[in-house]
Write a protein that holds these residues in place. Structure first.
Motif, PDB file in Angstrom:
ATOM      1  N   ILE A   1       0.660  -1.046  -0.104  1.00  0.00           N
ATOM      2  CA  ILE A   1      -0.302   0.056  -0.413  1.00  0.00           C
ATOM      3  C   ILE A   1       1.086   1.270   0.110  1.00  0.00           C
ATOM      4  CG2 ILE A   1      -1.761   1.750   1.421  1.00  0.00           C
ATOM      5  CD1 ILE A   1      -2.960  -0.803   0.239  1.00  0.00           C
ATOM      6  N   ARG A   2       0.596   2.736  -1.028  1.00  0.00           N
ATOM      7  CA  ARG A   2       1.356   3.324  -1.219  1.00  0.00           C
ATOM      8  C   ARG A   2      -0.081   4.838  -1.359  1.00  0.00           C
ATOM      9  NH1 ARG A   2       6.455   6.118  -2.874  1.00  0.00           N
ATOM     10  NH2 ARG A   2       5.981   8.010  -3.660  1.00  0.00           N
ATOM     11  N   LYS A   3       0.342   5.584  -0.046  1.00  0.00           N
ATOM     12  CA  LYS A   3      -0.410   7.084  -0.069  1.00  0.00           C
ATOM     13  C   LYS A   3       0.426   8.184  -0.288  1.00  0.00           C
ATOM     14  CE  LYS A   3      -4.334   9.169  -0.250  1.00  0.00           C
ATOM     15  NZ  LYS A   3      -5.149   8.685  -1.376  1.00  0.00           N
ATOM     16  N   SER A   4       0.396   8.758  -0.696  1.00  0.00           N
ATOM     17  CA  SER A   4       0.280   9.998  -1.079  1.00  0.00           C
ATOM     18  C   SER A   4       0.019  11.730  -1.089  1.00  0.00           C
ATOM     19  CB  SER A   4       1.762  10.463  -2.043  1.00  0.00           C
ATOM     20  OG  SER A   4       1.335  10.445  -2.718  1.00  0.00           O
TER      21      SER A   4
ATOM     22  N   LEU B   1      -5.931   3.415   8.641  1.00  0.00           N
ATOM     23  CA  LEU B   1      -7.174   2.697   9.096  1.00  0.00           C
ATOM     24  C   LEU B   1      -8.385   2.920   8.102  1.00  0.00           C
ATOM     25  CD1 LEU B   1      -7.770   1.106  12.151  1.00  0.00           C
ATOM     26  CD2 LEU B   1      -8.565   3.398  12.424  1.00  0.00           C
ATOM     27  N   ARG B   2      -7.703   4.230   7.615  1.00  0.00           N
ATOM     28  CA  ARG B   2      -9.090   5.597   6.915  1.00  0.00           C
ATOM     29  C   ARG B   2      -9.106   4.062   5.279  1.00  0.00           C
ATOM     30  NH1 ARG B   2     -11.447  10.183   7.454  1.00  0.00           N
ATOM     31  NH2 ARG B   2     -11.223  10.361   4.775  1.00  0.00           N
ATOM     32  N   ILE B   3      -7.641   3.585   4.624  1.00  0.00           N
ATOM     33  CA  ILE B   3      -7.196   2.422   2.868  1.00  0.00           C
ATOM     34  C   ILE B   3      -8.335   1.680   4.149  1.00  0.00           C
ATOM     35  CG2 ILE B   3      -5.691   1.340   1.838  1.00  0.00           C
ATOM     36  CD1 ILE B   3      -4.145   4.366   2.088  1.00  0.00           C
TER      37      ILE B   3
ATOM     38  N   ASP C   1      -2.805   4.482  -3.879  1.00  0.00           N
ATOM     39  CA  ASP C   1      -2.008   5.366  -5.212  1.00  0.00           C
ATOM     40  C   ASP C   1      -2.418   3.877  -5.736  1.00  0.00           C
ATOM     41  OD1 ASP C   1      -1.960   7.728  -4.008  1.00  0.00           O
ATOM     42  OD2 ASP C   1      -0.099   8.268  -3.758  1.00  0.00           O
ATOM     43  N   SER C   2      -1.797   2.644  -4.415  1.00  0.00           N
ATOM     44  CA  SER C   2      -1.325   2.117  -5.498  1.00  0.00           C
ATOM     45  C   SER C   2      -1.342   1.013  -3.823  1.00  0.00           C
ATOM     46  CB  SER C   2       0.203   1.522  -5.976  1.00  0.00           C
ATOM     47  OG  SER C   2       1.552   1.710  -5.046  1.00  0.00           O
ATOM     48  N   GLY C   3      -1.070  -1.088  -4.286  1.00  0.00           N
ATOM     49  CA  GLY C   3      -1.558  -1.103  -3.466  1.00  0.00           C
ATOM     50  C   GLY C   3      -3.372  -2.547  -3.542  1.00  0.00           C
ATOM     51  N   LYS C   4      -2.923  -2.941  -2.559  1.00  0.00           N
ATOM     52  CA  LYS C   4      -4.517  -4.040  -2.699  1.00  0.00           C
ATOM     53  C   LYS C   4      -5.203  -3.608  -1.233  1.00  0.00           C
ATOM     54  CE  LYS C   4      -4.815  -4.302  -7.325  1.00  0.00           C
ATOM     55  NZ  LYS C   4      -5.894  -3.728  -8.069  1.00  0.00           N
TER      56      LYS C   4
END
Length: 365
Positions: free
Chosen positions: A11-14, A49-51, A59-62
Motif C-alpha cells: 500500500i502506497r499513499k501520498s 485505517l482509513r484505507i 495510490d497503489s497496492g491492494k
C-alpha cells in the motif's frame, strides 16, 4: 494454520508529490486477532485505517478482506465498521436508536432490531439505558454505546481509531479491559490505533510499530518490548538507552563490545558481527544497574535524580559523554549529582539494534 482475515499488500499513499504518507506497506492479520497500529502523530496509522475502511483510496497496492479484493469497494460495501474517538453519536437519538441506526438503514424488521439492540446493551453492560440520550451518559457509557453500534452489524473487522483518547486515566484503563473482554468473547478481528505504548502492550496480540509511513517492527508485545529491532522501537516502546560501541570478539552467542573505554557483553543470538564493526545496543532503563561503591563496570557520573511512581530515576553520564538513565524501585539510593559510580547490565538485557538486515521495511506476516 490461522485463517487470514485482512491483508494489505504494498500500500502506497501520498497527498502531494513531496508528502508520501505510506511507503509500500504490507500486513497480514488473522481472524480474531487484536492488532494495534502504534506510532506518533503523522506516522501513517490513521491513513492506514482509513484505507482499510474505504474512506481513502491507496495510490497503489491492494486491500483483501477474507481473500476478496475490496480495494475499490465503497465503505458501505465492506464488512468493516469503525469506532471513532469522538464517538459520533446522534445527540437527538436515544441510545437504542443510535445502536439500531445501521440496522434500520438495512431495513431489518423492528422486532429483530429491538432484539439485537437489547443483546448489544447486555454485551456492553448497559441494560436499561435504551431510552437515554447521549447527553445523559458519562464518557465511558457513550464509548460503550459507540462500540455497541459498531458491533450490532456483526462486522468481520472492527477498526478503532484512538477510541479511549478522550477518557480520564482510570476510566481508560477500565475500558482497555472491557474492550479486550468483548473482543475475546466475540472473536471479531480488532485493528486498534493508539500512540499510547502501555495501551498497546496491555491489549494487543500483536503490535505494528509505525514510523514515517513504514512498519519498523511487527510482533507480539514481548517481542516489541524485549527484542526491539531498531533504536526507534526501543525508545518509543518503553524507556531504553541507546549505546554506540565497537564489536570485538565473539564467544559462542556472546559478543564482546568496546563501549565507553570498557568491554561489555551482549547476547548476539544468531547475528554474525565482524570484529571492528560499529554496533548499536539498546538497554532498558530498568536493566541498567548502578553501583555506588565504584566496583567494576562502566565509569559514570551522576547528573541528576528524580522520583516517579515509586521509581528512582537516575541520569548518568558515561566517560565518553553519553547520558543514560537507570531506574530502580525505591525512594532513594543515596547518590547525589556529581558523585562517581559504575554501571553495568547483563548480556541478555542488551539488544543489538539497527542491524542492516533488520532495518529494511517490507511485507509482514
Amino acid at each position: 494454520m490461522a485463517e487470514k482475515c485482512l491483508e494489505l499488500k504494498d500500500i502506497r499513499k501520498s497527498f502531494s508529490k513531496d508528502e508520501v504518507v505510506l511507503k509500500e506497506i504490507s500486513l497480514s492479520i488473522d481472524k480474531g486477532e487484536f492488532i494495534t497500529l502504534l506510532g506518533s502523530s503523522g506516522c501513517g496509522k490513521t491513513t492506514t485505517l482509513r484505507i482499510i475502511a474505504g474512506l481513502e483510496a491507496p495510490d497503489s497496492g491492494k486491500v483483501y478482506l477474507e481473500g476478496k479484493d475490496v480495494t475499490a469497494l465503497a465503505p458501505e460495501a465492506r464488512d468493516v465498521n469503525t469506532v471513532f474517538q469522538n464517538y459520533a453519536l446522534f445527540p437527538h437519538m436515544t441510545v437504542a436508536d443510535n445502536i439500531g441506526y445501521g440496522l434500520k438503514l438495512k431495513k431489518i424488521p423492528k422486532a429483530e432490531i429491538k432484539k439485537r439492540v437489547s443483546e448489544m446493551l447486555e454485551l456492553v453492560q448497559l441494560p436499561g439505558y435504551e431510552k437515554r440520550k447521549p447527553s445523559e451518559l458519562s464518557g465511558g457509557q457513550r464509548q460503550r454505546v459507540a462500540i455497541a453500534r459498531s458491533l450490532v452489524n456483526n462486522p468481520k473487522v472492527l477498526l478503532l481509531d484512538e477510541p479511549l483518547g478522550a477518557l480520564d486515566l482510570q476510566l481508560r484503563r477500565a475500558m482497555q479491559l472491557e474492550l479486550k473482554r468483548l473482543q475475546k468473547k466475540l472473536g471479531i478481528t480488532f485493528i486498534y490505533i493508539t500512540h499510547d505504548q502501555e495501551e498497546a502492550i496491555n491489549m494487543s496480540d500483536r503490535i505494528a510499530v509505525m514510523n514515517h509511513g513504514t512498519f519498523e517492527q511487527i510482533g507480539t508485545p514481548d517481542e516489541i518490548y524485549n527484542h526491539p529491532k531498531t533504536s526507534y522501537v526501543a525508545t518509543f516502546v518503553g524507556n531504553a538507552n541507546i549505546l554506540k560501541g565497537t564489536a570485538q570478539e565473539s564467544e559462542g552467542e556472546i559478543l564482546k563490545v568496546s563501549l565507553a573505554g570498557e568491554k561489555v557483553s551482549v547476547a548476539s543470538e544468531s547475528h554474525k558481527i565482524t570484529p571492528g564493526s560499529p554496533v548499536t545496543l539498546a538497554v532498558r532503563s530498568e536493566n541498567l544497574i548502578f553501583d555506588e561503591n565504584c566496583q567494576s563496570g562502566l565509569e559514570a557520573t551522576v547528573v541528576e535524580k528524580s522520583f516517579a511512581g515509586g521509581l528512582l530515576r537516575v541520569v548518568l553520564k558515561l566517560s565518553d559523554g553519553t547520558e543514560v538513565v537507570a531506574n530502580r524501585h525505591g525512594i532513594d539510593a543515596g547518590v547525589q549529582p556529581g558523585q562517581k559510580v559504575t554501571c553495568h547490565f547483563d548480556a541478555e538485557n542488551a539488544v543489538l539494534v539497527d542491524l542492516p538486515s533488520e532495518t529494511e521495511s517490507g511485507a509482514a506476516v
